[in-house]
Design a protein around this motif. Structure first.
Motif, PDB file in Angstrom:
ATOM      1  N   LEU A  82      34.588 -28.585  12.292  1.00 26.91           N
ATOM      2  CA  LEU A  82      33.273 -28.513  11.662  1.00 26.91           C
ATOM      3  C   LEU A  82      33.267 -27.525  10.508  1.00 26.91           C
ATOM      4  CD1 LEU A  82      30.920 -28.445  14.786  1.00 26.91           C
ATOM      5  CD2 LEU A  82      31.837 -30.403  13.568  1.00 26.91           C
ATOM      6  N   LYS A  83      32.429 -27.802   9.534  1.00 27.05           N
ATOM      7  CA  LYS A  83      32.202 -26.863   8.445  1.00 27.05           C
ATOM      8  C   LYS A  83      31.288 -25.739   8.941  1.00 27.05           C
ATOM      9  CE  LYS A  83      31.304 -28.443   4.313  1.00 27.05           C
ATOM     10  NZ  LYS A  83      32.469 -28.033   3.501  1.00 27.05           N
ATOM     11  N   GLU A  84      31.578 -24.528   8.520  1.00 32.47           N
ATOM     12  CA  GLU A  84      30.774 -23.370   8.875  1.00 32.47           C
ATOM     13  C   GLU A  84      29.809 -23.051   7.739  1.00 32.47           C
ATOM     14  OE1 GLU A  84      30.513 -21.448  11.561  1.00 32.47           O
ATOM     15  OE2 GLU A  84      31.960 -22.604  12.722  1.00 32.47           O
ATOM     16  N   THR A  85      28.679 -22.446   8.105  1.00 31.25           N
ATOM     17  CA  THR A  85      27.676 -22.071   7.121  1.00 31.25           C
ATOM     18  C   THR A  85      27.026 -20.763   7.525  1.00 31.25           C
ATOM     19  OG1 THR A  85      25.651 -22.768   5.985  1.00 31.25           O
ATOM     20  CG2 THR A  85      25.859 -23.358   8.298  1.00 31.25           C
ATOM     21  N   LYS A  86      26.331 -20.161   6.579  1.00 31.39           N
ATOM     22  CA  LYS A  86      25.628 -18.919   6.846  1.00 31.39           C
ATOM     23  C   LYS A  86      24.194 -19.213   7.269  1.00 31.39           C
ATOM     24  CE  LYS A  86      28.218 -15.739   3.881  1.00 31.39           C
ATOM     25  NZ  LYS A  86      28.129 -14.761   2.760  1.00 31.39           N
TER      26      LYS A  86
ATOM     27  N   ASN B 137      16.923 -18.110   6.491  1.00 28.91           N
ATOM     28  CA  ASN B 137      15.558 -17.985   6.994  1.00 28.91           C
ATOM     29  C   ASN B 137      14.611 -18.577   5.954  1.00 28.91           C
ATOM     30  OD1 ASN B 137      13.202 -17.359   8.274  1.00 28.91           O
ATOM     31  ND2 ASN B 137      13.534 -15.153   8.325  1.00 28.91           N
ATOM     32  N   PHE B 138      13.981 -19.698   6.307  1.00 26.29           N
ATOM     33  CA  PHE B 138      13.098 -20.393   5.368  1.00 26.29           C
ATOM     34  C   PHE B 138      11.686 -19.820   5.335  1.00 26.29           C
ATOM     35  CE2 PHE B 138      16.103 -23.839   6.635  1.00 26.29           C
ATOM     36  CZ  PHE B 138      16.668 -24.046   5.387  1.00 26.29           C
ATOM     37  N   LEU B 139      11.358 -18.869   6.189  1.00 25.19           N
ATOM     38  CA  LEU B 139       9.971 -18.451   6.355  1.00 25.19           C
ATOM     39  C   LEU B 139       9.382 -17.884   5.064  1.00 25.19           C
ATOM     40  CD1 LEU B 139       7.543 -18.066   8.195  1.00 25.19           C
ATOM     41  CD2 LEU B 139       8.491 -15.849   8.884  1.00 25.19           C
TER      42      LEU B 139
ATOM     43  N   THR C 182      20.918 -27.084  -3.994  1.00 21.35           N
ATOM     44  CA  THR C 182      20.391 -28.436  -3.848  1.00 21.35           C
ATOM     45  C   THR C 182      20.433 -28.887  -2.390  1.00 21.35           C
ATOM     46  OG1 THR C 182      22.567 -29.409  -4.255  1.00 21.35           O
ATOM     47  CG2 THR C 182      21.155 -29.033  -6.162  1.00 21.35           C
ATOM     48  N   ILE C 183      19.437 -29.664  -2.021  1.00 17.06           N
ATOM     49  CA  ILE C 183      19.394 -30.235  -0.680  1.00 17.06           C
ATOM     50  C   ILE C 183      20.502 -31.270  -0.512  1.00 17.06           C
ATOM     51  CG2 ILE C 183      18.026 -31.765   0.789  1.00 17.06           C
ATOM     52  CD1 ILE C 183      17.068 -29.028   1.065  1.00 17.06           C
ATOM     53  N   ALA C 184      20.937 -31.898  -1.600  1.00 21.06           N
ATOM     54  CA  ALA C 184      21.996 -32.906  -1.501  1.00 21.06           C
ATOM     55  C   ALA C 184      23.273 -32.298  -0.928  1.00 21.06           C
ATOM     56  CB  ALA C 184      22.262 -33.517  -2.878  1.00 21.06           C
ATOM     57  N   PHE C 185      23.608 -31.091  -1.326  1.00 28.47           N
ATOM     58  CA  PHE C 185      24.796 -30.424  -0.792  1.00 28.47           C
ATOM     59  C   PHE C 185      24.629 -30.147   0.703  1.00 28.47           C
ATOM     60  CE2 PHE C 185      27.245 -26.296  -0.352  1.00 28.47           C
ATOM     61  CZ  PHE C 185      28.469 -26.923  -0.246  1.00 28.47           C
ATOM     62  N   GLU C 186      23.446 -29.721   1.092  1.00 24.80           N
ATOM     63  CA  GLU C 186      23.173 -29.478   2.518  1.00 24.80           C
ATOM     64  C   GLU C 186      23.294 -30.777   3.311  1.00 24.80           C
ATOM     65  OE1 GLU C 186      21.264 -26.897   5.693  1.00 24.80           O
ATOM     66  OE2 GLU C 186      22.593 -26.636   3.989  1.00 24.80           O
ATOM     67  N   LYS C 187      22.776 -31.865   2.773  1.00 22.85           N
ATOM     68  CA  LYS C 187      22.862 -33.155   3.463  1.00 22.85           C
ATOM     69  C   LYS C 187      24.313 -33.606   3.613  1.00 22.85           C
ATOM     70  CE  LYS C 187      18.377 -35.172   2.178  1.00 22.85           C
ATOM     71  NZ  LYS C 187      17.720 -36.267   1.430  1.00 22.85           N
ATOM     72  N   ALA C 188      25.096 -33.461   2.551  1.00 18.63           N
ATOM     73  CA  ALA C 188      26.494 -33.893   2.608  1.00 18.63           C
ATOM     74  C   ALA C 188      27.266 -33.099   3.655  1.00 18.63           C
ATOM     75  CB  ALA C 188      27.143 -33.739   1.231  1.00 18.63           C
TER      76      ALA C 188
ATOM     77  N   VAL D  42      16.416 -20.512  -2.532  1.00 18.74           N
ATOM     78  CA  VAL D  42      17.152 -20.819  -1.301  1.00 18.74           C
ATOM     79  C   VAL D  42      18.507 -21.384  -1.690  1.00 18.74           C
ATOM     80  CG1 VAL D  42      17.182 -22.184   0.816  1.00 18.74           C
ATOM     81  CG2 VAL D  42      15.028 -21.246  -0.031  1.00 18.74           C
ATOM     82  N   TYR D  43      19.573 -20.745  -1.208  1.00 15.73           N
ATOM     83  CA  TYR D  43      20.937 -21.187  -1.516  1.00 15.73           C
ATOM     84  C   TYR D  43      21.649 -21.554  -0.214  1.00 15.73           C
ATOM     85  CZ  TYR D  43      20.335 -19.387  -6.247  1.00 15.73           C
ATOM     86  OH  TYR D  43      19.890 -19.174  -7.525  1.00 15.73           O
ATOM     87  N   PHE D  44      22.341 -22.686  -0.265  1.00 15.73           N
ATOM     88  CA  PHE D  44      23.083 -23.179   0.895  1.00 15.73           C
ATOM     89  C   PHE D  44      24.568 -22.900   0.663  1.00 15.73           C
ATOM     90  CE2 PHE D  44      19.339 -25.875   0.322  1.00 15.73           C
ATOM     91  CZ  PHE D  44      18.714 -25.711   1.549  1.00 15.73           C
ATOM     92  N   GLU D  45      25.140 -22.099   1.545  1.00 11.20           N
ATOM     93  CA  GLU D  45      26.545 -21.718   1.431  1.00 11.20           C
ATOM     94  C   GLU D  45      27.317 -22.292   2.608  1.00 11.20           C
ATOM     95  OE1 GLU D  45      29.364 -17.768   0.648  1.00 11.20           O
ATOM     96  OE2 GLU D  45      27.209 -17.563   0.976  1.00 11.20           O
ATOM     97  N   TRP D  46      28.339 -23.089   2.297  1.00  7.98           N
ATOM     98  CA  TRP D  46      29.169 -23.728   3.310  1.00  7.98           C
ATOM     99  C   TRP D  46      30.633 -23.434   3.006  1.00  7.98           C
ATOM    100  CZ3 TRP D  46      27.511 -26.744   7.493  1.00  7.98           C
ATOM    101  CH2 TRP D  46      26.146 -27.015   7.536  1.00  7.98           C
TER     102      TRP D  46
END
Length: 699
Positions: A107-111, A114-116, A201-207, A184-188
């Motif tokens: 599995l890919k790991e991510t950090k 917190n979206f609040l 981008t949400i597209a990166f999170e979805k992929a 909000v940044y998605f780091e994988w």
């Protein structure tokens, strides 16, 4: 009820990262390795910048030495990650029988995110609503993402990832505008190299979520019991689902920042999963033939030989592809070594089963139906005019011996590849499978030696070179991700219909308008409001005679507020009568009605809004918003239409300032009584509250 709550809780929670399972330990180790690789990459980037910036020779030598240490550490960490990806035996079934190991993906790991705070600020700023109402919804999304980091390796984990993926649709539409950054940044982390990638981008999170979903399916497929037909069917289904998900990522997402999402790597994953699904079908056919135990089963063995040849062909093609596009440099050495090994192994099995399909006592006509293609040695082909000149018995036996010799050579090559790969030479299950298959083929050869048949057919054997055409009776088709089977509700439904109340739309802050009817009204009309349904464009604001008579009989003493509405969820002000209560109150054509007398009506139908207005009595309180873009309104032109600009101030008081979106023309829609009444008003004395033509209500 308690069971439903327990099922919901289980499906929304990931596995315990502290659990001392083998796969859990591997994932924890992967997480630590990714963090260490990220740290070393930052140190290297800083050292390289310092090396380029400084002119001090002594400092440059020191930095160069540090860079060499950092690069050495990075290489060691990447080797440890490759070793982690090579731990394929942990994901296999716990059966005691030796089986060929399958390749699962990690599995890919991510950090943690917190979206609040960012979501709460966006709700207050963009939607002008109290963010405290949506704290539970934001917390649910945050908890779901946290659980998706460690999904269980079963159908509950699959359901969790599908649920979070579907939630991302609403998150993207509600909170991610295309024109600015939400913060909000998605780091994988790359599952192959450990290198982090960060995007907003949400597209990166979805992929990345889909990649983990496909990886879960590969682990489930490898975990199935492949000693039974039921387990093999389940494994085939899991591998085909994994292949379908990787193909979906390949077709849908582009410009991937990480290596494991590159097109050539995804293409390799699809080919690998299809080949492993075909392996399971081959093993199922083996079980079926062994259970039949037929004496005259030459055609069944020939089918097995064709299936094995097909597997050998697919693994050979896979090996050529990864060598040609340098994908093997990023793949774990275990995977890159197992692919050519399986190609040789199934080539050996193809010749083994082809030899079993041959019978030296068969008649020549039966032999011609079952024998494979024969290639004569080109150096001595001139000495033979026709292969039928050979003795039938010697020819069939020579073919069988030739296949056994080819099988034995391929088995020896597979064992050599296994010994040469440092990640494969300690795989006990793989060693056992290769050894047993080699022993079976060698036993067949020893039977020929004991019967001294080789000496009799030595002349025939030297003239034969055998090969098997790849063929399969199974047609594999990818199983794409079925997102509709895991439906989720919009957690931010209270914001309104997502087609209007989304991050892409812009409107003014809500303003409150209070309309009070009385004897001092400028004019009165029968009926509370005039409207038409948005579902029927031909039905305009003019009511039919029967409907008008009904309204007249029900509301004889009611006075009109002076506006028309149309549409559902939400209702839209379609027309405002000039000099009416609505006109003086600042209501504009095109305004959305979001609240009536304290009731949220963003989701109300047209008829429901009409009933609430009709029951309001003499006082009507509205909360309205004015869209800044008029794309949802179809432009209409008419001779009598007036094109103007208008907007509403955020304080709730109507203003005559210009709107930043331009103009939209629509015709005036009024009943005859209204037209005549307005005509008399326009010719009457000057009214200080009357708007000028430049501030008209027709867009």
């Amino acid at each position: 009820m308690a069971e439903d709550v327990n099922e919901l809780t289980a499906s929304s929670c990931g596995s315990d990262p502290r659990a001392a399972t083998c796969r859990g330990k591997l994932q924890n180790r992967r997480c630590k390795l990714n963090q260490e690789i990220n740290k070393e990459l930052r140190l290297r980037a800083g050292a390289e910048n310092l090396y380029k910036a400084t002119t001090n020779r002594k400092l440059r030598d020191t930095v160069a030495l540090e860079l060499s240490f950092v690069n050495s550490n990075l290489q060691l960490l990447k080797e440890q990650l490759a070793e982690l990806n090579s731990s394929v035996e942990i994901y296999q079934n716990d059966s005691h029988e030796s089986i060929m190991p399958m390749i699962p993906l990690g599995l890919k790991e991510t950090k943690e995110i917190n979206f609040l705070e960012p979501f709460s600020d966006f709700i207050l700023e963009h939607y002008s609503e109290e963010s405290s109402i949506y704290i539970d919804a934001i917390a649910d999304i945050t908890d779901t993402r946290q659980a998706a980091r460690t999904p269980t390796r079963d159908l509950q984990g699959v359901s969790l990832l599908f649920r979070y993926y579907n939630l991302l649709y609403y998150v993207e539409r509600r909170f991610f505008p295309p024109d600015r950054n939400l913060g909000v940044y998605f780091e994988w982390y790359d599952s192959l190299t450990g290198v982090p990638s960060c995007q907003r981008t949400i597209a990166f999170e979805k992929a990345c979520i889909l990649f983990n979903l496909g990886s879960i399916y590969t682990q489930i497929g490898a975990k199935h019991d492949r000693t039974s037909e039921k387990g093999l069917d389940a494994a085939v289904d899991s591998f085909l689902r994994a292949a379908g998900i990787f193909r979906h990522i390949f077709d849908t997402f582009t410009n991937a920042p990480s290596m494991d999402l590159k097109p050539q790597v995804l293409d390799f994953f699809v080919s690998l999963m299809l080949a492993q699904a075909r392996e399971c079908l081959f093993e199922k056919l083996q079980l079926q033939i062994e259970s039949l135990a037929l004496r005259n089963s030459s055609h069944l063995y020939k089918d097995l030989g064709g299936e094995a040849a097909q597997l050998s062909f697919e693994y050979n093609e896979m090996h050529k592809n990864i060598q040609s596009n340098e994908t093997h440099t990023y793949l774990p050495e275990c995977w890159a070594g197992l692919v050519p090994l399986k190609a040789e192994f199934y080539k050996a099995l193809a010749h083994h089963y082809e030899s079993k399909s041959l019978n030296s006592k068969e008649k020549s006509k039966d032999k011609s139906q079952s024998k494979p293609k024969i290639k004569k040695n080109p150096t001595i082909e001139s000495f033979i005019d026709d292969e039928d000149n050979l003795d039938n018995s010697h020819s069939a036996t020579a073919l069988k011996l030739a296949h056994i010799k080819e099988s034995l050579a391929s088995h020896e090559e597979a064992q050599r590849l296994q010994r040469m790969c440092r990640y494969l030479k300690n795989k006990a299950s793989l060693i056992s499978v290769l050894r047993d298959a080699h022993y079976r083929t060698r036993d067949e050869l020893e039977k020929f030696e004991e019967e001294k048949i080789i000496e009799e057919i030595e002349e025939d054997f030297d003239l034969i070179e055998v090969s098997i055409d790849a063929c399969s009776k199974f047609t594999l088709s990818l199983t794409g991700p079925d997102f509709t089977s895991y439906k989720v509700d919009d957690p931010f439904k209270k914001l309104g219909p997502i087609a209007i109340f989304s991050a892409r739309r812009h409107w003014t802050a809500p303003r409150c308008v209070r309309l009070q009817k009385g004897s001092s009204s400028l004019y009165s009309d029968r009926g509370i409001c005039h409207c038409y349904s948005s579902s029927n464009e031909s039905h305009k604001s003019d009511c039919s005679k029967s409907d008008q008579e009904t309204k007249d009989s029900n509301y004889d003493n009611a006075e009109s507020f002076g506006f028309h509405i149309r549409g559902d969820a939400p209702a839209i002000i379609s027309h405002v009568e000039m000099n009416s209560l609505a006109d003086l109150g600042g209501i504009k054509e095109g305004d959305f009605i979001v609240e009536i007398s304290g009731i949220d009506v963003k989701w109300y139908t047209h008829q429901q809004v009409v009933r609430i207005i009709q029951s309001a009595g003499s006082t009507l309180e509205l909360k309205l918003i004015t869209p800044m873009d008029r794309n949802y309104l179809k432009p209409m032109s008419s001779k009598g239409s007036i094109s103007t600009l208008s907007a509403a101030s955020s304080s709730g008081v109507s203003s005559g300032s210009s709107s930043p979106t331009g103009t939209t023309s629509k015709p005036k829609t009024r009943i005859k009584g209204t037209k005549s009444r307005l005509g008399s008003l326009s010719s009457s004395t000057w009214n200080p509250f009357r708007r000028t033509h430049s501030l008209g209500k027709i867009f």
